[in-house]
Design a protein around this motif. Structure first.
Motif, PDB file in Angstrom:
ATOM      1  N   LYS A   1       4.440 -19.710   4.437  1.00  0.00           N
ATOM      2  CA  LYS A   1       5.805 -20.234   4.389  1.00  0.00           C
ATOM      3  C   LYS A   1       5.887 -21.474   5.274  1.00  0.00           C
ATOM      4  N   PRO A   2       6.455 -22.583   4.769  1.00  0.00           N
ATOM      5  CA  PRO A   2       6.593 -23.780   5.596  1.00  0.00           C
ATOM      6  C   PRO A   2       7.283 -23.464   6.918  1.00  0.00           C
ATOM      7  N   LYS A   3       6.924 -24.201   7.958  1.00  0.00           N
ATOM      8  CA  LYS A   3       7.437 -23.868   9.294  1.00  0.00           C
ATOM      9  C   LYS A   3       8.964 -23.927   9.357  1.00  0.00           C
ATOM     10  N   LYS A   4       9.578 -24.763   8.551  1.00  0.00           N
ATOM     11  CA  LYS A   4      11.040 -24.848   8.530  1.00  0.00           C
ATOM     12  C   LYS A   4      11.667 -23.491   8.250  1.00  0.00           C
ATOM     13  N   TYR A   5      11.098 -22.758   7.293  1.00  0.00           N
ATOM     14  CA  TYR A   5      11.656 -21.461   6.907  1.00  0.00           C
ATOM     15  C   TYR A   5      11.110 -20.339   7.789  1.00  0.00           C
ATOM     16  N   ALA A   6       9.850 -20.428   8.180  1.00  0.00           N
ATOM     17  CA  ALA A   6       9.284 -19.423   9.079  1.00  0.00           C
ATOM     18  C   ALA A   6      10.028 -19.427  10.410  1.00  0.00           C
ATOM     19  N   GLN A   7      10.358 -20.622  10.899  1.00  0.00           N
ATOM     20  CA  GLN A   7      11.089 -20.720  12.158  1.00  0.00           C
ATOM     21  C   GLN A   7      12.547 -20.301  12.004  1.00  0.00           C
ATOM     22  N   LEU A   8      13.104 -20.472  10.813  1.00  0.00           N
ATOM     23  CA  LEU A   8      14.445 -19.937  10.556  1.00  0.00           C
ATOM     24  C   LEU A   8      14.432 -18.414  10.661  1.00  0.00           C
ATOM     25  N   LEU A   9      13.394 -17.770  10.114  1.00  0.00           N
ATOM     26  CA  LEU A   9      13.279 -16.314  10.227  1.00  0.00           C
ATOM     27  C   LEU A   9      13.176 -15.900  11.686  1.00  0.00           C
TER      28      LEU A   9
ATOM     29  N   THR B   1      21.674  -0.199   7.236  1.00  0.00           N
ATOM     30  CA  THR B   1      22.772   0.079   8.149  1.00  0.00           C
ATOM     31  C   THR B   1      23.884  -0.930   7.839  1.00  0.00           C
ATOM     32  N   PRO B   2      25.051  -0.797   8.463  1.00  0.00           N
ATOM     33  CA  PRO B   2      26.120  -1.770   8.222  1.00  0.00           C
ATOM     34  C   PRO B   2      25.783  -3.199   8.664  1.00  0.00           C
ATOM     35  N   SER B   3      24.658  -3.396   9.352  1.00  0.00           N
ATOM     36  CA  SER B   3      24.294  -4.743   9.791  1.00  0.00           C
ATOM     37  C   SER B   3      22.926  -5.196   9.270  1.00  0.00           C
ATOM     38  N   THR B   4      22.374  -4.478   8.295  1.00  0.00           N
ATOM     39  CA  THR B   4      21.069  -4.830   7.745  1.00  0.00           C
ATOM     40  C   THR B   4      21.105  -6.205   7.067  1.00  0.00           C
ATOM     41  N   ILE B   5      20.060  -6.986   7.298  1.00  0.00           N
ATOM     42  CA  ILE B   5      19.909  -8.300   6.665  1.00  0.00           C
ATOM     43  C   ILE B   5      18.594  -8.302   5.887  1.00  0.00           C
ATOM     44  N   LEU B   6      18.665  -8.717   4.628  1.00  0.00           N
ATOM     45  CA  LEU B   6      17.480  -8.812   3.768  1.00  0.00           C
ATOM     46  C   LEU B   6      17.272 -10.270   3.375  1.00  0.00           C
ATOM     47  N   VAL B   7      16.036 -10.731   3.419  1.00  0.00           N
ATOM     48  CA  VAL B   7      15.719 -12.105   3.032  1.00  0.00           C
ATOM     49  C   VAL B   7      14.685 -12.067   1.913  1.00  0.00           C
ATOM     50  N   PHE B   8      15.028 -12.671   0.786  1.00  0.00           N
ATOM     51  CA  PHE B   8      14.127 -12.710  -0.377  1.00  0.00           C
ATOM     52  C   PHE B   8      13.593 -14.126  -0.550  1.00  0.00           C
ATOM     53  N   ASP B   9      12.273 -14.209  -0.675  1.00  0.00           N
ATOM     54  CA  ASP B   9      11.622 -15.510  -0.826  1.00  0.00           C
ATOM     55  C   ASP B   9      11.619 -15.944  -2.292  1.00  0.00           C
ATOM     56  N   ASP B  10      11.635 -17.247  -2.506  1.00  0.00           N
ATOM     57  CA  ASP B  10      11.439 -17.837  -3.843  1.00  0.00           C
ATOM     58  C   ASP B  10      12.395 -17.277  -4.903  1.00  0.00           C
TER      59      ASP B  10
ATOM     60  N   THR C   1      27.719  -7.384   0.411  1.00  0.00           N
ATOM     61  CA  THR C   1      29.014  -7.991   0.741  1.00  0.00           C
ATOM     62  C   THR C   1      28.937  -9.505   0.896  1.00  0.00           C
ATOM     63  N   LEU C   2      27.730 -10.032   1.159  1.00  0.00           N
ATOM     64  CA  LEU C   2      27.613 -11.467   1.381  1.00  0.00           C
ATOM     65  C   LEU C   2      26.192 -11.923   1.085  1.00  0.00           C
ATOM     66  N   THR C   3      26.058 -13.049   0.396  1.00  0.00           N
ATOM     67  CA  THR C   3      24.739 -13.641   0.180  1.00  0.00           C
ATOM     68  C   THR C   3      24.791 -15.133   0.500  1.00  0.00           C
ATOM     69  N   ILE C   4      23.650 -15.644   0.949  1.00  0.00           N
ATOM     70  CA  ILE C   4      23.514 -17.070   1.245  1.00  0.00           C
ATOM     71  C   ILE C   4      22.287 -17.593   0.508  1.00  0.00           C
ATOM     72  N   ASP C   5      22.489 -18.560  -0.352  1.00  0.00           N
ATOM     73  CA  ASP C   5      21.415 -19.165  -1.147  1.00  0.00           C
ATOM     74  C   ASP C   5      20.994 -20.460  -0.466  1.00  0.00           C
ATOM     75  N   LEU C   6      19.750 -20.471   0.082  1.00  0.00           N
ATOM     76  CA  LEU C   6      19.186 -21.678   0.682  1.00  0.00           C
ATOM     77  C   LEU C   6      18.136 -22.294  -0.243  1.00  0.00           C
ATOM     78  N   PHE C   7      18.189 -21.913  -1.503  1.00  0.00           N
ATOM     79  CA  PHE C   7      17.306 -22.309  -2.599  1.00  0.00           C
ATOM     80  C   PHE C   7      15.937 -21.659  -2.498  1.00  0.00           C
ATOM     81  N   PHE C   8      15.180 -21.949  -1.464  1.00  0.00           N
ATOM     82  CA  PHE C   8      13.840 -21.366  -1.374  1.00  0.00           C
ATOM     83  C   PHE C   8      13.861 -19.943  -0.818  1.00  0.00           C
ATOM     84  N   VAL C   9      14.926 -19.577  -0.148  1.00  0.00           N
ATOM     85  CA  VAL C   9      15.112 -18.185   0.279  1.00  0.00           C
ATOM     86  C   VAL C   9      16.567 -17.784   0.040  1.00  0.00           C
ATOM     87  N   GLY C  10      16.764 -16.487  -0.162  1.00  0.00           N
ATOM     88  CA  GLY C  10      18.109 -15.945  -0.319  1.00  0.00           C
ATOM     89  C   GLY C  10      18.346 -14.874   0.731  1.00  0.00           C
ATOM     90  N   ILE C  11      19.490 -14.928   1.392  1.00  0.00           N
ATOM     91  CA  ILE C  11      19.827 -13.999   2.466  1.00  0.00           C
ATOM     92  C   ILE C  11      20.904 -13.046   1.984  1.00  0.00           C
TER      93      ILE C  11
END
Length: 265
Positions: free
Chosen positions: A93-101, A208-217, A238-248
């Motif tokens: 994963k490019p450092k931009k996204y690895a460092q975001l994680l 849990t009520p605070s679980t976060i999942l990140v899907f690549d590509d 309840t909420l998703t964020i599309d950063l194009f290369f990853v989805g939260i």
């Protein structure tokens, strides 16, 4: 899998339609906070230099290893005899996204972290650095790739990473049975619709009520886009964020109305 031209068109459309990512006009407190304190955090954390040194070494490593591929396969390398430098160039994963994680883990401090798709261990190292008291379970199908990742974890002196080797269809049921909950997950192990949705369902069972999942590509192929849409529409999300290369994906019960954001990153 989409062609490079198709992907470029989709990325251009994303850039034209997504929010500028500065937080203006975002009416979700969670997303505004995420943009301000995680997405736009420009600080150079100490672990960045050490982990990027590992990436640099891998990109220059000409050693050839045997690779079993249980997922959708590499888009670049078709042979099972692969050079480490080629694997690093095509799958890390490019450092931009690895460092975001890293920043996400550092900010939200999840205790139990799952990674599907260790590759050579660079992203795993960022996840493990974000919260050294967390337990990171990273799953890799290819034995020799897992071995290289373990060597990198030893170099970086991690003691909070457990590598789960083997075909996900065989290893994941046992892993999920032993866990009580999952606080954070990064999925980069099988770029097909049905397996992706299956992983998502298993994560929900341990969320849990605070679980976060990140899907690549999430825009890698028509199948992955279909999987992403189904995940967005699931009642538990309840909420998703599309950063194009990853989805939260957030399973946050404090968010009352379902919200979907597309943000330029």
């Amino acid at each position: 899998m989409y062609s490079s031209f198709q992907l470029a068109k989709k990325y251009l459309n994303y850039r034209l339609t997504a929010s500028n990512g500065k937080g203006h006009g975002v009416h979700s407190p969670f997303v505004f906070d995420f943009i301000k304190n995680v997405l736009r955090d420009k600080k150079q954390y100490d672990c960045y230099t050490k982990i990027e040194a590992i990436r640099k070494e891998l990109l220059l490593n000409k050693r050839i290893i045997q690779v079993e591929d249980f997922g959708a396969g590499s888009t670049v390398i078709k042979s099972n005899q692969r050079m480490l430098s080629d694997i690093a160039a095509s799958s890390l994963k490019p450092k931009k996204y690895a460092q975001l994680l890293y920043r996400m883990v550092q900010y939200y401090q999840p205790k139990t972290i799952i990674e599907l798709g260790t590759s050579l261990g660079v992203t795993t190292s960022y996840l493990a650095s974000g919260n050294t008291s967390a337990r990171v379970y990273t799953c890799e199908g290819a034995k020799e790739i897992a071995s290289v990742a373990k060597r990198n974890f030893d170099i970086l002196n991690f003691d909070n990473i457990e590598v789960v080797e083997g075909d996900f269809t065989k290893t994941l049921p046992t892993l999920f049975d032993q866990l009580q909950q999952i606080d954070f997950a990064f999925v980069d192990g099988n770029h097909r619709k049905e397996p992706t949705l299956d992983y998502f369902t298993k994560f929900l069972n341990l969320s849990t009520p605070s679980t976060i999942l990140v899907f690549d590509d999430i825009h890698w192929s028509k199948e992955m886009e279909e999987a992403w849409t189904e995940i967005q529409q699931h009642p538990a999300v309840t909420l998703t964020i599309d950063l194009f290369f990853v989805g939260i994906v957030c399973i946050n019960t404090s968010i009352k109305a379902k919200q979907h954001f597309s943000i330029i990153y």
